[in-house]
Design an enzyme around this catalytic site. Sequence first.
Site, short mmCIF file in Angstrom:
data_model
loop_
_atom_site.label_atom_id
_atom_site.label_comp_id
_atom_site.label_asym_id
_atom_site.label_seq_id
_atom_site.Cartn_x
_atom_site.Cartn_y
_atom_site.Cartn_z
N SER A 1 0.83 -1.21 0.00
CA SER A 1 0.00 0.00 0.00
C SER A 1 0.86 1.26 0.00
CB SER A 1 -0.90 0.00 1.24
OG SER A 1 -1.68 1.18 1.29
N GLU B 1 -6.74 -2.49 -0.86
CA GLU B 1 -7.82 -3.21 -1.55
C GLU B 1 -7.68 -4.73 -1.39
OE1 GLU B 1 -10.35 -1.89 -2.40
OE2 GLU B 1 -10.02 0.11 -3.22
#
Length: 229
Positions: A43, A74
Amino acid sequence: MRLANERAELVRFAQRLRPEGLVVGTSGNLSVRVGDLVAATPSGLDYDVLTPELICVTDLHGEQLEGELDPTSEMPLHLSVYNTTDHTSVVHTHATAAAVASTLVDELPVVHYLTALFGGPVRVAPYATYGTPELAASVTEALKGRAGCLMSNHGTVTVGDSLAKAYLLNQYLEWLCEVWLRAATAGAALGVSPRELPGDELDRVIEKFGSYGQVPPPGTGEGAGEAGR
């Protein structure tokens, strides 16, 4: 290091995202599944400094097994795809034309036969906050029987049995969105709507694509152009 080859492949494709206009900044994410393991991009990391060692490895429940950085926000979406389908690769981007189209329609108008690559009309998953189970469920539903979808007010997801195929589909989806947007804009100036292909024609093309494509001879490089012309 687990999944060394897959981690190296993720780095190669991730570093193509920004130059090829599929993301801006650190947005977007990629993953591959091998058995009960998932390798995914971390991320919020600049793709230019991404290395195989920085790729995250989790199990199918999201427990992180390797990698010092947090996996993509996600991850619920990626895991939902892997836990409900046989797909082994997921590509999520914020490509411009697709993001624009996702704000306008609930299903991408079928203005070109390459829509058949996705198994039927491309749906738009209803909006939900990024990184949430609600978004994961929305996308998984929109992907039923499809190899890709738009995410309302967000971007795209494409899936496949290889990272190369899922990535190529993402490029095709962005192109389809741009074609429709240009046709709709020109049509508005002329007072007409873009012509759409009838459902039976799309069915014919889907059937033709089932037997289309060739495998390159050994040693000639990777071939991922299922719909090359």
